[in-house]
Design a protein around this motif. Structure first.
Motif, PDB file in Angstrom:
ATOM      1  N   LEU A 221       0.850  -1.187   0.000  1.00 40.51           N
ATOM      2  CA  LEU A 221       0.000   0.000   0.000  1.00 40.51           C
ATOM      3  C   LEU A 221       0.887   1.239   0.000  1.00 40.51           C
ATOM      4  N   ILE A 222       0.548   2.211  -0.830  1.00 42.40           N
ATOM      5  CA  ILE A 222       1.255   3.487  -0.833  1.00 42.40           C
ATOM      6  C   ILE A 222       0.223   4.607  -0.838  1.00 42.40           C
ATOM      7  N   ALA A 223       0.644   5.783  -0.454  1.00 40.79           N
ATOM      8  CA  ALA A 223      -0.257   6.930  -0.446  1.00 40.79           C
ATOM      9  C   ALA A 223       0.528   8.199  -0.698  1.00 40.79           C
ATOM     10  N   GLY A 224      -0.151   9.189  -1.241  1.00 43.47           N
ATOM     11  CA  GLY A 224       0.491  10.470  -1.496  1.00 43.47           C
ATOM     12  C   GLY A 224      -0.530  11.553  -1.746  1.00 43.47           C
ATOM     13  N   SER A 225      -0.046  12.761  -1.884  1.00 38.44           N
ATOM     14  CA  SER A 225      -0.877  13.941  -2.067  1.00 38.44           C
ATOM     15  C   SER A 225      -0.896  14.361  -3.528  1.00 38.44           C
ATOM     16  N   LEU A 226      -2.056  14.806  -4.003  1.00 35.78           N
ATOM     17  CA  LEU A 226      -2.169  15.275  -5.381  1.00 35.78           C
ATOM     18  C   LEU A 226      -1.673  16.705  -5.560  1.00 35.78           C
ATOM     19  N   ILE A 227      -1.453  17.436  -4.479  1.00 31.43           N
ATOM     20  CA  ILE A 227      -0.860  18.761  -4.645  1.00 31.43           C
ATOM     21  C   ILE A 227       0.664  18.680  -4.520  1.00 31.43           C
ATOM     22  N   LYS A 228       1.160  17.442  -4.517  1.00 33.52           N
ATOM     23  CA  LYS A 228       2.582  17.195  -4.707  1.00 33.52           C
ATOM     24  C   LYS A 228       2.753  16.595  -6.096  1.00 33.52           C
ATOM     25  N   ASN A 229       3.650  15.662  -6.254  1.00 35.53           N
ATOM     26  CA  ASN A 229       4.087  15.196  -7.578  1.00 35.53           C
ATOM     27  C   ASN A 229       2.990  14.770  -8.542  1.00 35.53           C
ATOM     28  N   PRO A 230       2.116  13.825  -8.191  1.00 37.52           N
ATOM     29  CA  PRO A 230       1.238  13.259  -9.219  1.00 37.52           C
ATOM     30  C   PRO A 230       0.149  14.198  -9.700  1.00 37.52           C
ATOM     31  N   GLY A 231      -0.076  15.307  -9.002  1.00 38.25           N
ATOM     32  CA  GLY A 231      -1.080  16.274  -9.457  1.00 38.25           C
ATOM     33  C   GLY A 231      -0.585  17.172 -10.561  1.00 38.25           C
ATOM     34  N   GLY A 232       0.711  17.136 -10.831  1.00 43.23           N
ATOM     35  CA  GLY A 232       1.265  17.875 -11.953  1.00 43.23           C
ATOM     36  C   GLY A 232       1.107  19.381 -11.889  1.00 43.23           C
ATOM     37  N   GLY A 233       0.770  19.917 -10.720  1.00 47.42           N
ATOM     38  CA  GLY A 233       0.569  21.360 -10.591  1.00 47.42           C
ATOM     39  C   GLY A 233      -0.825  21.810 -10.959  1.00 47.42           C
ATOM     40  N   LEU A 234      -1.667  20.890 -11.437  1.00 44.14           N
ATOM     41  CA  LEU A 234      -3.034  21.247 -11.839  1.00 44.14           C
ATOM     42  C   LEU A 234      -4.096  20.749 -10.868  1.00 44.14           C
ATOM     43  N   ALA A 235      -3.861  19.637 -10.198  1.00 45.03           N
ATOM     44  CA  ALA A 235      -4.848  19.115  -9.261  1.00 45.03           C
ATOM     45  C   ALA A 235      -5.095  20.148  -8.169  1.00 45.03           C
ATOM     46  N   PRO A 236      -6.351  20.551  -7.961  1.00 45.19           N
ATOM     47  CA  PRO A 236      -6.623  21.603  -6.977  1.00 45.19           C
ATOM     48  C   PRO A 236      -6.581  21.115  -5.537  1.00 45.19           C
ATOM     49  N   THR A 237      -6.674  19.801  -5.337  1.00 46.62           N
ATOM     50  CA  THR A 237      -6.657  19.211  -4.006  1.00 46.62           C
ATOM     51  C   THR A 237      -6.638  17.703  -4.189  1.00 46.62           C
ATOM     52  N   GLY A 238      -6.601  16.951  -3.090  1.00 45.29           N
ATOM     53  CA  GLY A 238      -6.786  15.512  -3.198  1.00 45.29           C
ATOM     54  C   GLY A 238      -5.583  14.677  -2.850  1.00 45.29           C
ATOM     55  N   GLY A 239      -5.788  13.363  -2.914  1.00 46.95           N
ATOM     56  CA  GLY A 239      -4.740  12.397  -2.629  1.00 46.95           C
ATOM     57  C   GLY A 239      -5.044  11.092  -3.323  1.00 46.95           C
ATOM     58  N   TYR A 240      -4.111  10.160  -3.225  1.00 45.10           N
ATOM     59  CA  TYR A 240      -4.313   8.836  -3.825  1.00 45.10           C
ATOM     60  C   TYR A 240      -3.779   7.772  -2.890  1.00 45.10           C
ATOM     61  N   ILE A 241      -4.395   6.603  -2.966  1.00 49.39           N
ATOM     62  CA  ILE A 241      -3.924   5.396  -2.298  1.00 49.39           C
ATOM     63  C   ILE A 241      -3.886   4.311  -3.365  1.00 49.39           C
ATOM     64  N   ALA A 242      -2.818   3.538  -3.410  1.00 51.34           N
ATOM     65  CA  ALA A 242      -2.692   2.478  -4.410  1.00 51.34           C
ATOM     66  C   ALA A 242      -2.042   1.264  -3.777  1.00 51.34           C
ATOM     67  N   GLY A 243      -2.352   0.092  -4.321  1.00 52.64           N
ATOM     68  CA  GLY A 243      -1.738  -1.117  -3.801  1.00 52.64           C
ATOM     69  C   GLY A 243      -2.588  -2.341  -4.032  1.00 52.64           C
ATOM     70  N   LYS A 244      -2.510  -3.287  -3.089  1.00 49.43           N
ATOM     71  CA  LYS A 244      -3.302  -4.507  -3.180  1.00 49.43           C
ATOM     72  C   LYS A 244      -4.792  -4.155  -3.090  1.00 49.43           C
ATOM     73  N   ARG A 245      -5.580  -4.839  -3.895  1.00 48.78           N
ATOM     74  CA  ARG A 245      -7.003  -4.492  -3.995  1.00 48.78           C
ATOM     75  C   ARG A 245      -7.712  -4.529  -2.640  1.00 48.78           C
ATOM     76  N   GLU A 246      -7.442  -5.569  -1.840  1.00 48.88           N
ATOM     77  CA  GLU A 246      -8.166  -5.699  -0.568  1.00 48.88           C
ATOM     78  C   GLU A 246      -7.835  -4.551   0.384  1.00 48.88           C
ATOM     79  N   TYR A 247      -6.592  -4.075   0.342  1.00 46.92           N
ATOM     80  CA  TYR A 247      -6.203  -3.006   1.256  1.00 46.92           C
ATOM     81  C   TYR A 247      -6.713  -1.647   0.778  1.00 46.92           C
ATOM     82  N   VAL A 248      -6.733  -1.432  -0.521  1.00 41.74           N
ATOM     83  CA  VAL A 248      -7.299  -0.196  -1.064  1.00 41.74           C
ATOM     84  C   VAL A 248      -8.790  -0.132  -0.740  1.00 41.74           C
ATOM     85  N   GLU A 249      -9.453  -1.273  -0.835  1.00 43.14           N
ATOM     86  CA  GLU A 249     -10.881  -1.310  -0.511  1.00 43.14           C
ATOM     87  C   GLU A 249     -11.124  -0.982   0.957  1.00 43.14           C
ATOM     88  N   LEU A 250     -10.305  -1.532   1.849  1.00 44.50           N
ATOM     89  CA  LEU A 250     -10.446  -1.211   3.272  1.00 44.50           C
ATOM     90  C   LEU A 250     -10.226   0.281   3.517  1.00 44.50           C
TER      91      LEU A 250
END
Length: 415
Positions: A221-250
């Motif tokens: 499982l990993i997590a990060g902010s969209l107003i950092k790297n993956p938002g590319g300077g355009l995402a106005p807010t938000g975050g992401y979680i990625a990883g194994k399906r069961e853990y993302v679902e939890l």
């Protein structure tokens, strides 16, 4: 704008880092191609950018965004939402999603970033922290050379240990950030001791600085902010979680409610910016990394200690610069603010920022409030007086910021 001394320093630094910049351009290409291939794989079209309201049922754009993120990060599933208010919120959601009373979280990269201290909390603190809910916490300090203390990690893992925590970035500490390869080594080590342990990585500041991500070397499982790297300077807010399906679902049940999870959630017109931000992210992250390399070379030329050095491998955006006193540090941060396109007239001063244990000075002249993929700098006012610079949507802006900071220090007779 700049005196001859500053311009000469600039020219010398750019000559020194020339080949390193070419290497970064090659990294940008590979990561850009990876993102575009993911867009093509899931047939991203303009109708995916339509907004949703209310419950957000059947929001195909939201669903495809999750699929694209999962593919880019080499994960089974992803949860990408504007409803995450910060990286700390996103990380907290992931941890609360997979931990239960009686479990233990064990951080194997030392003390986490300051804003997570209240999330971890203390037993009975009444704040709803992890420890308030009966979730144990332990941490293993890094060795003096900044590497994991594997002997102590092996000793500290118990049947109660449910989650191993790894912080990829340095945070407010004078250590190297961990490469994806090093994270893979940590994952393999702890899985040999306890195969069912969940390895969680705080991936903030690290996305697209290498060719791979922690989920591609075994992180669950990993997590990060969209107003950092993956938002590319355009995402106005938000975050992401990625990883194994069961853990993302939890984790999705923690974000909304059990039984609802990621099936709902109106995107409220943000979807286009989240897609386009991800598309731009490899390029903008590369620009920021170039800026950090330039800053490291320039300040090394002035006799300051930098971490990483300009020719060291990089696995996040952050450039740490050690100053000799608070005056240098404050002048540097204020100089970065003076170079901003937004709020350049504002003079940052140290203040007691929520979630931090010491007064913090922060330069943040950004289009997205607190967007640290944009040129910014911050530092706790404590010894050994280290400033942490990150971001820059364009290399040109990074250069302007660094040169302005140096000129500011010269004008104050600190250099």
């Amino acid at each position: 704008m700049f005196n001859e001394q500053v311009l000469a320093l600039m020219e010398k630094a750019e000559k020194v880092v020339g080949e390193r910049m070419n290497e970064i351009d090659r990294l940008i290409d590979r990561n850009q191609w990876k993102v575009i291939r993911a867009f093509q794989k899931f047939k991203v079209s303009d109708y995916h950018f339509a907004g949703s309201t209310g419950y957000g049922y059947n929001d195909r754009g939201r669903e495809v965004l999750d699929l694209v993120y999962a593919d880019v990060f080499g994960a089974e599933a992803a949860l990408v939402r504007p409803h995450f208010v910060s990286g700390t919120h996103t990380i907290g959601t992931a941890l609360f999603g997979v931990l239960r009373p009686g479990d233990e979280l064990l951080s194997i990269t030392g003390r986490p970033y300051d804003t997570l201290h209240k999330v971890i909390g203390k037993p009975g603190d009444g704040l709803g922290s992890l420890q308030d809910w009966g979730i144990g916490y332990g941490e293993v300090e890094l060795l003096e050379d900044g590497s994991p203390n594997y002997e102590e990690i092996a000793r500290r893992i118990t049947p109660r240990t449910r989650v191993i925590g790894i912080q990829r970035s340095r945070g407010y500490s004078w250590r190297a950030s961990f490469t994806v390869e090093q994270i893979g080594e940590m994952v393999r080590f702890v899985k040999e001791i306890k195969p069912d342990v969940i390895v969680f990585v705080d991936n903030c500041y690290g996305e697209f600085t290498e060719l791979n991500e922690p989920t591609e070397v075994g992180a669950d499982l990993i997590a990060g902010s969209l107003i950092k790297n993956p938002g590319g300077g355009l995402a106005p807010t938000g975050g992401y979680i990625a990883g194994k399906r069961e853990y993302v679902e939890l984790a999705s049940y923690r974000l909304t409610a059990p039984g609802i999870g990621g099936e709902v959630g109106a995107m409220l017109g943000t979807t286009r910016a989240l897609f386009q931000g991800l598309y731009l992210a490899p390029h903008t992250v590369g620009q920021a990394v170039k800026g950090s390399v330039f800053a490291a070379a320039l300040f090394a030329e002035l006799g300051f200690t930098t971490h990483p050095r300009w020719n060291d491998p990089r696995t996040d955006l952050i450039q740490a610069i050690r100053f000799t006193g608070p005056e240098h540090l404050i002048a540097f941060v204020q100089g970065i603010q003076q170079a901003a396109a937004v709020d350049a007239h504002v003079v940052p001063e140290p203040w007691d920022m929520p979630g931090y244990e010491h007064p913090v000075i922060m330069a943040a002249g950004t289009f997205i409030q607190g967007g640290s993929l944009e040129l910014s700098a911050d530092a706790p006012i404590r010894e050994p007086y280290i400033a942490y610079m990150q971001g820059g949507l364009t290399y040109s802006h990074c250069k302007l910021g660094v040169l302005t900071a140096i000129q500011n220090m010269i004008d104050r007779k600190l250099l």
